[in-house]
Write a protein that holds these residues in place. Structure first.
Motif, PDB file in Angstrom:
ATOM      1  N   GLU A 649      29.412  37.434  43.082  1.00 47.58           N
ATOM      2  CA  GLU A 649      29.831  36.370  42.174  1.00 47.58           C
ATOM      3  C   GLU A 649      30.178  36.934  40.794  1.00 47.58           C
ATOM      4  O   GLU A 649      31.145  36.492  40.158  1.00 47.58           O
ATOM      5  CB  GLU A 649      28.716  35.318  42.054  1.00 47.58           C
ATOM      6  N   GLN A 650      29.407  37.911  40.334  1.00 45.61           N
ATOM      7  CA  GLN A 650      29.688  38.537  39.039  1.00 45.61           C
ATOM      8  C   GLN A 650      31.013  39.296  39.061  1.00 45.61           C
ATOM      9  O   GLN A 650      31.770  39.280  38.082  1.00 45.61           O
ATOM     10  CB  GLN A 650      28.547  39.478  38.663  1.00 45.61           C
ATOM     11  N   LEU A 651      31.324  39.952  40.182  1.00 44.31           N
ATOM     12  CA  LEU A 651      32.597  40.661  40.311  1.00 44.31           C
ATOM     13  C   LEU A 651      33.766  39.682  40.293  1.00 44.31           C
ATOM     14  O   LEU A 651      34.813  39.948  39.679  1.00 44.31           O
ATOM     15  CB  LEU A 651      32.610  41.482  41.595  1.00 44.31           C
ATOM     16  N   GLN A 652      33.609  38.558  40.968  1.00 43.68           N
ATOM     17  CA  GLN A 652      34.674  37.554  41.000  1.00 43.68           C
ATOM     18  C   GLN A 652      34.934  36.994  39.612  1.00 43.68           C
ATOM     19  O   GLN A 652      36.083  36.778  39.213  1.00 43.68           O
ATOM     20  CB  GLN A 652      34.295  36.432  41.971  1.00 43.68           C
ATOM     21  N   VAL A 653      33.859  36.768  38.848  1.00 38.10           N
ATOM     22  CA  VAL A 653      34.017  36.258  37.486  1.00 38.10           C
ATOM     23  C   VAL A 653      34.705  37.297  36.607  1.00 38.10           C
ATOM     24  O   VAL A 653      35.575  36.978  35.787  1.00 38.10           O
ATOM     25  CB  VAL A 653      32.634  35.884  36.896  1.00 38.10           C
ATOM     26  N   ALA A 654      34.323  38.587  36.802  1.00 35.62           N
ATOM     27  CA  ALA A 654      34.916  39.666  36.004  1.00 35.62           C
ATOM     28  C   ALA A 654      36.401  39.825  36.294  1.00 35.62           C
ATOM     29  O   ALA A 654      37.187  40.198  35.414  1.00 35.62           O
ATOM     30  CB  ALA A 654      34.180  40.979  36.279  1.00 35.62           C
ATOM     31  N   MET A 655      36.810  39.570  37.550  1.00 33.95           N
ATOM     32  CA  MET A 655      38.228  39.703  37.919  1.00 33.95           C
ATOM     33  C   MET A 655      39.030  38.518  37.408  1.00 33.95           C
ATOM     34  O   MET A 655      40.229  38.616  37.215  1.00 33.95           O
ATOM     35  CB  MET A 655      38.349  39.787  39.439  1.00 33.95           C
TER      36      MET A 655
END
Length: 655
Positions: A649-655
């Motif tokens: 979820e953190q990676l998706q937000v960062a992208m």
């Protein structure tokens, strides 16, 4: 008379006068000297007593802190065939005289006398925590005017005045009782809260009864239980003068010498309950301690109040609509438990037993007492914060970020895993292995502490749970443990009729006829069809058990106090787990353990109890420990999956 003789007479009289004067002077001097010697001896004795108590407390704390007391206590437990005696038989028959608790003594003749160390501060009476065995004298060094430990039984006149005082509290309340069934607004908005205030003003027995009633939704309406729950936090405190008097009297040290024994002693209590309050203090060796001091006249008031309660309960027993509650028996059981709880030496013994049972658990503990009398305990000071206060902070932070109700997402996963895994495992151990259950497990008695942390980050910290206030302890029988496990497994099976069968075994005094049993089973089946489909369906255990308690109340099914304690503790642990991690299901996590344990307790039909011989008991305890280890491994895998999901979820937000 001759002339010479007449001249000699005055001389003789003068000599006799001078001699008598000299003797009187010498006698007075000797008397004065004797008084000075007595005073000096008395002062020396007082100084020696202060020094003795001061050094003994320091030595005892060191002895306890180094774990030597725990090892010696373990040896004593083995002499008791591995089952140490519990004095507060919560909800069950008792085999001790409450009057004997004022001077609780445990037999210690079998504690390896040949192996006792010379530096053992408990040498002459190792299992007892008081100093009364060390002096060998009839005199007392405490010379104050007040003796708070001496609480004589109440007279008939005092009992009468107590009844009058209570009638002034409860009279106006009871005069409006006829309106309770007529108006829900009056009942829930005014009368229940009014009742809670009256109980809070009436003394320890009524406060404790109100706290107990708040957990018994099987007997009382949920709205009343909610109103009485405020009694867990709103507890009175007594004056500093009484605390100082009680401590000095308990330690048998001269009046005003408290600060010669202690380096510091905080006048303000850090916590207060219905029985006692807790002060923070420091010994002369620098060790921090918690001093728990009983409130004034608590034991005496409890005796008076329960004598009055038993009179009222006898009258209530003749009311047809209340016979099924067995109020007289409940008051009798509860009064005996309360009487034991009013003697703090009993609680100290319970703490030592619980610490022994959890001795191999690195991150779960109880305070360790090293002095105890009927009116006071001195124990190790356990750092940390009340668990609910910590969780409230995460909720407040979530609200400040604009995501109210999502505080669980901010809790570090290692903390969430620690609380959930250890909370459930701790309960199952007390239920399945020890058969001794902490019977007052409300959130205010659960403390969490950060043990180690790298770079002051919670994500890398190690935690510890401390359970406090062990005055009420439930001693479970093998039958009670297995019957309750039977109920929990029916939740996993989604079998309402089987749950009803086990619930009706919660008391041997249930007098339902066949038609009443049939209706109870039908309603239980309907409840399970609605909200309990079994393992893997995310069963809300709290909702189901509250529904079960509601049906028990509606159908007048009686359950004994030990079973009520087990249910309430499940609700406490399960609600804590859901608040910390809503996706964690305690029932699903415990599935392998519950299923295997039911097979050990019952025959193939799942209802006929197996023979509980000593060998079979040992097998069950060993299996419980093995299965609990497997459960912890499954919990670790569950939280690793959550960690992976959060990273995605953190990676998706960062992208």
């Amino acid at each position: 008379m001759r002339p010479n003789q007449s001249k000699a007479m005055p001389r003789v009289l003068i000599l006799l006068t001078l001699l008598s004067s000299a003797l009187a002077t010498a006698s007075g001097g000797l008397e004065s000297s004797s008084r000075e010697l007595v005073t000096a001896a008395s002062c020396d004795g007082r100084r020696a007593r202060i020094g003795y108590v001061q050094s003994s407390l320091c030595e005892r704390m060191d002895y306890v802190s180094r774990g030597r007391r725990a090892r010696d206590f373990g040896r004593w437990v083995r002499t008791q065939h591995g089952e140490p005696r519990i004095f507060s038989m919560h909800g069950g028959d008792v085999n001790f005289d409450v009057a004997d608790l004022e001077k609780l003594e445990l037999e210690d003749d079998l504690v390896f006398p040949a192996k006792r160390r010379k530096d053992d501060p408990f040498l002459s009476d190792r299992m007892n925590l008081n100093f009364h065995h060390d002096s060998g004298r009839s005199m007392s060094f405490y010379d104050g005017d007040i003796r708070p430990l001496i609480e004589k039984p109440a007279t008939a006149l005092e009992l009468y005045f107590r009844a009058v005082k209570l009638s002034l509290y409860f009279g106006p309340l009871m005069s409006t009782a006829f309106l309770v069934p007529l108006s829900k607004k009056f009942r829930c908005g005014i009368w229940y809260k009014w009742l809670a205030r009256c109980l809070a003003s009436s003394g320890a027995a009524f406060i404790k009864w109100g706290q107990w009633a708040a957990t018994r939704s099987d007997m009382f309406p949920q709205e009343l239980c909610d109103a009485l729950s405020s009694l867990h936090s709103d507890a009175p405190s007594h004056s500093w003068n009484f605390t100082q008097t009680q401590v000095e009297s308990s330690l048998d040290i001269p009046e005003g010498s408290l600060f010669e024994v202690f380096d510091t002693f905080d006048p303000e209590p850090i916590a207060s309950g219905s029985i006692a309050q807790v002060h923070k203090a420091r010994l002369q060796n620098g060790g921090l301690v918690a001093v728990k001091v009983r409130h004034p006249s608590v034991a005496r008031l409890i005796d008076m109040d329960f004598r009055l309660m038993e009179m009222l309960a006898s009258v209530a027993g003749y009311i047809p609509g209340l016979k099924w509650l067995h109020i007289k028996d409940s008051v009798s059981q509860f009064s005996h438990t309360m009487a034991a709880q009013a003697h703090l030496n009993v609680e100290a013994h319970h703490l030592e037993v619980l610490n022994h049972n959890f001795g191999s658990w690195k991150n779960v503990q109880f305070p360790r007492p090293f002095f105890a009398s009927s009116g006071m305990i001195i124990e190790t000071f356990e750092t940390g914060r009340v668990c609910t206060d910590v969780l409230d902070e995460f909720d407040e932070e979530a609200s400040s970020r604009g995501i109210p109700g999502q505080g669980h997402d901010l809790i570090p996963l290692n903390m969430a895993q620690f609380l959930v895994t250890n909370g459930v495992s701790m309960y199952l151990k007390m239920l399945l292995v020890d058969n001794i259950m902490h019977a007052d497990l409300h959130p205010g008695n659960i403390i969490i502490d950060v043990m180690q942390s790298k770079n002051q980050e919670l994500e890398s910290a190690e935690f510890q749970i401390t359970l406090v206030d062990a005055g009420m302890v439930a001693q479970l029988t093998e039958e009670e443990s297995s019957t309750f496990i039977g109920l929990l497994t029916t939740l996993g099976e989604g079998n309402g009729e089987a749950a009803a069968e086990f619930a009706m075994q919660f008391s041997i005094e249930n007098e339902l006829d066949e038609e009443e049993k049939k209706r109870f089973k039908e309603d239980m089946r309907a409840l399970f069809d609605q909200c309990c489909k079994g393992y893997g369906t995310n069963v809300d255990v709290g909702e189901v058990l509250r529904g079960v308690l509601g049906l028990i109340r509606d159908h007048h099914v009686r359950i004994d106090s030990n079973y009520a304690t087990l249910v309430i503790n499940v609700l406490c642990i399960e609600s804590l787990a859901r608040r910390v991690c809503p996706t964690y299901n305690a029932l699903d996590a415990s599935k392998p353990l519950l299923q295997q344990y039911r097979k050990l307790c019952y025959e193939k039909d799942g209802y006929t109890p197996r023979n509980n011989g000593s060998y079979h008991k040992k097998i069950k305890k060993i299996m419980a420990l093995v299965l609990n280890r497997d459960k912890k491994n499954q919990d670790a895998a569950f939280f690793r999956n959550i960690a992976k999901q959060r990273r995605r979820e953190q990676l998706q937000v960062a992208m």
